[in-house]
Design an enzyme around this catalytic site. Structure first.
Site, PDB file in Angstrom:
ATOM      1  N   ALA A  51       0.722  -1.144   0.092  1.00  0.00           N
ATOM      2  CA  ALA A  51       0.043   0.009   0.090  1.00  0.00           C
ATOM      3  C   ALA A  51       0.676   1.133   0.009  1.00  0.00           C
ATOM      4  CB  ALA A  51      -0.885  -0.030   1.173  1.00  0.00           C
ATOM      5  N   ASN A 133      14.469   0.429   5.125  1.00  0.00           N
ATOM      6  CA  ASN A 133      15.717   0.887   5.956  1.00  0.00           C
ATOM      7  C   ASN A 133      15.609   0.895   7.444  1.00  0.00           C
ATOM      8  OD1 ASN A 133      17.667   2.146   4.073  1.00  0.00           O
ATOM      9  ND2 ASN A 133      15.991   3.432   3.492  1.00  0.00           N
ATOM     10  N   ASP A 164      20.993   2.621  -5.651  1.00  0.00           N
ATOM     11  CA  ASP A 164      22.154   3.472  -5.793  1.00  0.00           C
ATOM     12  C   ASP A 164      23.110   3.596  -6.964  1.00  0.00           C
ATOM     13  OD1 ASP A 164      22.201   4.336  -3.061  1.00  0.00           O
ATOM     14  OD2 ASP A 164      22.792   2.131  -2.516  1.00  0.00           O
ATOM     15  N   HIS A 191      24.109   0.814   2.351  1.00  0.00           N
ATOM     16  CA  HIS A 191      23.305   1.740   1.695  1.00  0.00           C
ATOM     17  C   HIS A 191      22.760   2.851   2.802  1.00  0.00           C
ATOM     18  CE1 HIS A 191      19.936   3.280  -0.427  1.00  0.00           C
ATOM     19  NE2 HIS A 191      19.064   3.395   0.462  1.00  0.00           N
TER      20      HIS A 191
HETATM   21  N1  LIG Z   1      16.533   0.332  -0.050  1.00  0.00           N
HETATM   22  C1  LIG Z   1      16.493   1.565  -0.733  1.00  0.00           C
HETATM   23  O1  LIG Z   1      17.183   1.657  -1.652  1.00  0.00           O
HETATM   24  C2  LIG Z   1      15.177   2.363  -0.401  1.00  0.00           C
HETATM   25  C3  LIG Z   1      14.712   3.355  -1.156  1.00  0.00           C
HETATM   26  C4  LIG Z   1      13.700   3.982  -0.856  1.00  0.00           C
HETATM   27  C5  LIG Z   1      12.880   3.890   0.341  1.00  0.00           C
HETATM   28  N2  LIG Z   1      13.444   3.043   1.295  1.00  0.00           N
HETATM   29  C6  LIG Z   1      12.717   2.540   2.409  1.00  0.00           C
HETATM   30  O2  LIG Z   1      11.483   1.865   2.078  1.00  0.00           O
HETATM   31  C7  LIG Z   1      10.595   1.767   3.163  1.00  0.00           C
HETATM   32  C8  LIG Z   1       9.422   2.285   2.643  1.00  0.00           C
HETATM   33  O3  LIG Z   1       9.202   3.507   2.050  1.00  0.00           O
HETATM   34  P1  LIG Z   1       7.858   4.006   1.521  1.00  0.00           P
HETATM   35  O4  LIG Z   1       8.206   5.360   0.837  1.00  0.00           O
HETATM   36  O5  LIG Z   1       6.971   3.135   0.445  1.00  0.00           O
HETATM   37  O6  LIG Z   1       6.927   4.215   2.578  1.00  0.00           O
HETATM   38  P2  LIG Z   1       5.475   4.343   3.054  1.00  0.00           P
HETATM   39  O7  LIG Z   1       5.095   4.868   4.412  1.00  0.00           O
HETATM   40  O8  LIG Z   1       4.791   5.159   1.712  1.00  0.00           O
HETATM   41  O9  LIG Z   1       4.899   3.002   2.865  1.00  0.00           O
HETATM   42  C9  LIG Z   1       5.244   1.812   3.611  1.00  0.00           C
HETATM   43  C10 LIG Z   1       4.039   0.876   3.554  1.00  0.00           C
HETATM   44  O10 LIG Z   1       4.391  -0.202   4.612  1.00  0.00           O
HETATM   45  C11 LIG Z   1       3.240  -0.608   5.326  1.00  0.00           C
HETATM   46  N3  LIG Z   1       3.517  -1.288   6.571  1.00  0.00           N
HETATM   47  C12 LIG Z   1       4.163  -1.235   7.540  1.00  0.00           C
HETATM   48  N4  LIG Z   1       4.055  -1.994   8.639  1.00  0.00           N
HETATM   49  C13 LIG Z   1       3.696  -3.164   7.903  1.00  0.00           C
HETATM   50  C14 LIG Z   1       3.619  -4.512   8.017  1.00  0.00           C
HETATM   51  N5  LIG Z   1       4.001  -4.933   9.390  1.00  0.00           N
HETATM   52  N6  LIG Z   1       3.390  -5.113   7.152  1.00  0.00           N
HETATM   53  C15 LIG Z   1       3.011  -4.949   5.925  1.00  0.00           C
HETATM   54  N7  LIG Z   1       3.055  -3.543   5.492  1.00  0.00           N
HETATM   55  C16 LIG Z   1       3.448  -2.823   6.516  1.00  0.00           C
HETATM   56  C17 LIG Z   1       2.620   0.860   5.502  1.00  0.00           C
HETATM   57  O11 LIG Z   1       1.312   0.554   5.823  1.00  0.00           O
HETATM   58  C18 LIG Z   1       2.791   1.549   4.235  1.00  0.00           C
HETATM   59  O12 LIG Z   1       1.769   1.370   3.155  1.00  0.00           O
HETATM   60  C19 LIG Z   1      11.206   2.882   3.978  1.00  0.00           C
HETATM   61  O13 LIG Z   1      11.794   2.349   5.143  1.00  0.00           O
HETATM   62  C20 LIG Z   1      12.275   3.692   3.413  1.00  0.00           C
HETATM   63  O14 LIG Z   1      13.189   3.978   4.032  1.00  0.00           O
HETATM   64  C21 LIG Z   1      14.604   2.082   0.949  1.00  0.00           C
HETATM   65  O1  LIG Z   2      16.945   8.052   1.712  1.00  0.00           O
HETATM   66  C1  LIG Z   2      16.015   7.321   2.027  1.00  0.00           C
HETATM   67  O2  LIG Z   2      15.808   7.520   2.970  1.00  0.00           O
HETATM   68  C2  LIG Z   2      15.418   6.241   1.169  1.00  0.00           C
HETATM   69  C3  LIG Z   2      16.159   5.622   0.600  1.00  0.00           C
HETATM   70  O3  LIG Z   2      17.111   4.673   1.238  1.00  0.00           O
HETATM   71  C4  LIG Z   2      16.991   6.182  -0.621  1.00  0.00           C
HETATM   72  O4  LIG Z   2      18.213   6.152  -0.762  1.00  0.00           O
HETATM   73  O5  LIG Z   2      16.410   7.095  -1.168  1.00  0.00           O
END
Ligand SMILES: NC(=O)c1ccc[n+]([C@@H]2O[C@H](COP(=O)([O-])OP(=O)(O)OC[C@H]3O[C@@H](n4cnc5c(N)ncnc54)[C@H](O)[C@@H]3O)[C@@H](O)[C@H]2O)c1
Ligand SMILES: O=C(O)C[C@H](O)C(=O)O
Length: 335
Positions: A51, A133, A164, A191
């Protein structure tokens, strides 16, 4: 979740299960790679956190893959995970301006732990792609949980660092007026901040950079996530670019599962290439997960890169230990 029903994306904890079966055509082309599909193959991909800002476009992108021809979506997590080959976890909270990724640890560590427990119980042989993250800690947490459940296969657990690489390729292509599709920069380490280390000396095609350009590009790639967080001013972090990057990593995993013998990506995995238990590097993907760590990328580094590798180790080590410590403490508390 049913991709045709918008409301099914809206629950607090939503999951997507996408059934993938190969089309009758025997050869598919994605980008520069041609590969043969196994006509009997059928795979399922689950997205936990469907979602969210990443989860919604990711579900749509994965559904658009030529390898995906059908999908189904039970509302129960356990049912959603049964028979799944690839689990993608973007569940958890994103950063706000002024926060580090590590500031998300207190909330996201428990979310990842709970979801990986369900993965261990329902599809222990799946490839697990951790996006939530701080990846530098959530992947070690996932590894500990899988160990506690007796189903840890280090070759199948991945911290997704594809974004990245996407950023590094984009910034280098812009700077040097190259076609984006031709550029490939390996990004190693982890990361977060200085643990993200683009190896610009290993850029393909071979490119000459001044010392100033190397420093400027390295810092830009390391701070690109923070740049997005600040631009969004409290509305979250990168979503669409992450969905694109995650879809690429899913596609690569499906191709590997399908027998393509030429699949390489960067990912944060259990590793022995840099005296740390987890490290991002280029890997070769195969049917059983990580087939090889491409350690040769760490040879013949420039002085700037060598120093940067040494400089990132302390932070990465401490993030790994924090994740392991959390998972072990939780396990003792539960016993
Ligand atoms: N690895 C990367 O390069 C990278 C890049 C961007 C974002 N991220 C990370 O990804 C994560 C999500 O980012 P986003 O922008 O989609 O956030 P968001 O808040 O838009 O979406 C997160 C979703 O996770 C759901 N959620 C929370 N707990 C849950 C559970 N126990 N089970 C299932 N769903 C659950 C929430 O309801 C929400 O819909 C963050 O931790 C962000 O830092 C990582
Ligand atoms: O920067 C963040 O918190 C989200 C993600 O890890 C990113 O690199 O965009």
């Amino acid at each position: 979740m049913n991709c045709e029903s918008e409301s099914s994306f809206l629950g607090k904890e939503s999951y997507a299960a996408l059934q993938n079966s190969s089309s009758p055509r025997s050869v598919k082309s994605t980008g520069r790679t041609q590969y043969h599909l196994n006509p009997q193959a059928s795979y399922k991909v689950a997205i936990l956190g469907a979602a969210g800002g990443i989860g919604q476009p990711l579900a749509l992108l994965v559904k658009m893959s030529p390898l995906v021809s059908d999908f189904t979506g039970p509302s129960e997590l356990a049912d959603c995970l049964k028979g799944v080959n690839v689990v993608v976890i973007p569940a958890g909270v994103p950063r706000k301006p002024g926060m580090t990724r590590d500031d998300l640890f207190n909330i996201n560590a428990s979310i990842v732990k709970t979801l990986v427990e369900a993965v261990a119980d329902n599809c222990p042989e799946a490839f697990i792609h951790v996006i939530s993250n701080p990846v530098n800690s959530t992947v070690p947490i996932a590894a500990e949980v899988l160990k506690q459940k007796g189903v840890y296969d280090p070759k199948k657990l991945f911290g997704v660092t594809t974004l990245d690489v996407v950023r590094a390729n984009t910034f280098v292509a812009q700077k040097k007026n190259l076609r984006l599709i031709d550029v490939d920069v390996p990004v190693i380490g982890g990361h977060a901040g200085i643990t993200i280390l683009p190896l610009l000396s290993k850029t393909k095609p071979s490119v000459c950079f001044t010392d100033e350009e190397i420093h400027e590009l390295t810092v830009r790639i390391q701070n690109a996530g923070t740049e997005v967080v600040e631009a969004k001013a409290g509305a979250g972090s990168a979503t669409l670019s992450m969905a694109y990057a995650a879809a690429r990593f899913v596609e690569s995993s499906l191709r590997a599962l399908d027998g393509d013998g030429d699949v390489y990506e960067c990912a944060y995995v259990q590793s022995d290439v840099a005296d740390l238990p987890f490290f991002a590097s280029r890997i070769k993907l195969g049917k059983k997960g990580v087939e090889a760590l491409i350690s040769s990328d760490l040879q013949g580094l420039t002085e700037y890169e060598q120093k940067a590798v040494e400089a990132l180790k302390a932070e990465l080590k401490s993030s790994i230990e924090k994740g392991v410590g959390f998972a072990q403490k939780q396990s003792v508390a539960a016993a």
